[in-house]
Write an enzyme that holds these catalytic residues in place. Structure first.
Site, PDB file in Angstrom:
ATOM      1  CD  GLU A   1      -2.875  -1.231   0.172  1.00 36.99           C
ATOM      2  OE1 GLU A   1      -3.029  -0.223  -0.545  1.00 36.99           O
ATOM      3  OE2 GLU A   1      -3.506  -2.296   0.014  1.00 36.99           O
TER       4      GLU A   1
ATOM      5  NE  ARG B   1     -18.663  -4.038   0.623  1.00 42.42           N
ATOM      6  CZ  ARG B   1     -18.924  -3.713  -0.628  1.00 42.42           C
ATOM      7  NH1 ARG B   1     -18.550  -2.553  -1.107  1.00 42.42           N
ATOM      8  NH2 ARG B   1     -19.550  -4.564  -1.389  1.00 42.42           N
TER       9      ARG B   1
ATOM     10  CB  CYS C   1      -6.476  -2.659   6.355  1.00 47.81           C
ATOM     11  SG  CYS C   1      -6.561  -4.399   6.785  1.00 47.81           S
TER      12      CYS C   1
ATOM     13  CG  HIS D   1      -4.613  -5.237   2.049  1.00 50.34           C
ATOM     14  ND1 HIS D   1      -4.730  -3.879   1.896  1.00 50.34           N
ATOM     15  CD2 HIS D   1      -5.496  -5.585   3.039  1.00 50.34           C
ATOM     16  CE1 HIS D   1      -5.638  -3.413   2.753  1.00 50.34           C
ATOM     17  NE2 HIS D   1      -6.106  -4.423   3.464  1.00 50.34           N
TER      18      HIS D   1
HETATM   19  N1  PCA Z   1      -8.449  -6.810   6.593  1.00 47.84           N
HETATM   20  C1  PCA Z   1      -9.402  -5.744   6.842  1.00 47.84           C
HETATM   21  C2  PCA Z   1      -9.246  -5.435   8.298  1.00 47.84           C
HETATM   22  C3  PCA Z   1      -8.537  -6.597   8.899  1.00 47.84           C
HETATM   23  C4  PCA Z   1      -7.983  -7.335   7.755  1.00 47.84           C
HETATM   24  O1  PCA Z   1      -7.214  -8.299   7.816  1.00 47.84           O
HETATM   25  C5  PCA Z   1      -9.238  -4.534   5.914  1.00 47.84           C
HETATM   26  O2  PCA Z   1      -8.800  -4.723   4.754  1.00 47.84           O
HETATM   27  O3  PCA Z   1      -9.542  -3.420   6.312  1.00 47.84           O
END
Ligand code: PCA
Length: 213
Positions: free
Chosen positions: A78, A88, A141, A165
């Site tokens: 990111e 959501r 996140c 991610h």
């Molecule tokens: N993914 C979520 C929050 C916790 C996770 O592992 C997100 O993409 O916000």
């Protein structure tokens, strides 16, 4: 050098979180750096409180947070955390903030401060799908990415931070055409390479990685 490596617990009705499964498999030492792993609750405010406490105790040089991206088409490194929440689904405490800033008087966004293009290049070199992402979403996140960079900016400490991610696990993959899954072993390998690159690289490389919409 010390690296604080964070992951999340399961949320949204899932039994597992791919970020947790992968982080457990990352070595405790990478290129001379000590890796401190913590699992944070998928809860808006508590996630940040938990990371702030760990930063206080361990005084890391790098904070790398990992979460699962259910629509990720590979490892997503990111670039930016935005000062916005638009949940959501409810978090693990049942909170569902909609259209609220993370910090009312905070800057609109923060950029990751780790060499994300170099991290992408080194993960790509071992044939794991990976790319720079320009949105970490509007759920917990993004809150962690924005919040950690905000804490660091306010403390004026020389700590570098970013967010990755990882895709869902193969056993969680649905029939949706646009979803990719990776094993925890593969995601762990990508995280290890990302950390190794971050530890060794101060100035990011200028390699191709942008997107056309
Ligand atoms: N993914 C979520 C929050 C916790 C996770 O592992 C997100 O993409 O916000």
């Amino acid at each position: 050098m010390r690296v604080l490596l964070t992951c999340f617990d399961a949320f949204g009705g899932a039994q597992l979180n791919a970020s947790f499964e992968a982080v457990q498999l990352v070595p405790d030492h990478i290129h001379g750096a000590e890796i401190i792993k913590i699992t944070v609750p998928t809860i808006f405010q508590q996630s940040l409180t938990c990371i702030a406490e760990a930063m206080d105790i361990h005084q890391p040089d790098i904070v790398l947070s990992i979460g699962v991206g259910r629509c990720a088409l590979g490892i997503e490194i990111e670039r930016v955390g935005i000062n916005w929440t638009d949940a959501r689904i409810p978090d693990n405490a049942g909170q569902q903030p909609i259209d609220e800033p993370i910090r009312v008087d905070g800057p609109c966004a923060y950029f990751s401060t780790l060499p994300i293009k170099a991290m992408v290049d080194s993960i790509q070199a071992v044939d794991i799908p990976v790319y720079v992402s320009y949105t970490a979403g509007t759920f917990v996140c993004n809150q962690v990415l924005y919040g950690v960079l905000d804490m660091i900016a306010q403390s004026q400490k020389n700590i570098r931070a970013a967010f990755i991610h990882v895709p869902c696990l193969p056993e969680q993959a649905t029939d949706e055409a646009e979803v990719l899954s990776l094993s925890a072993v593969t995601s762990a390998r990508a995280i290890e390479i990302a950390i190794s690159t971050a530890v060794q690289t101060r100035v990011d490389v200028k390699s191709l990685g942008g997107t056309l919409s």
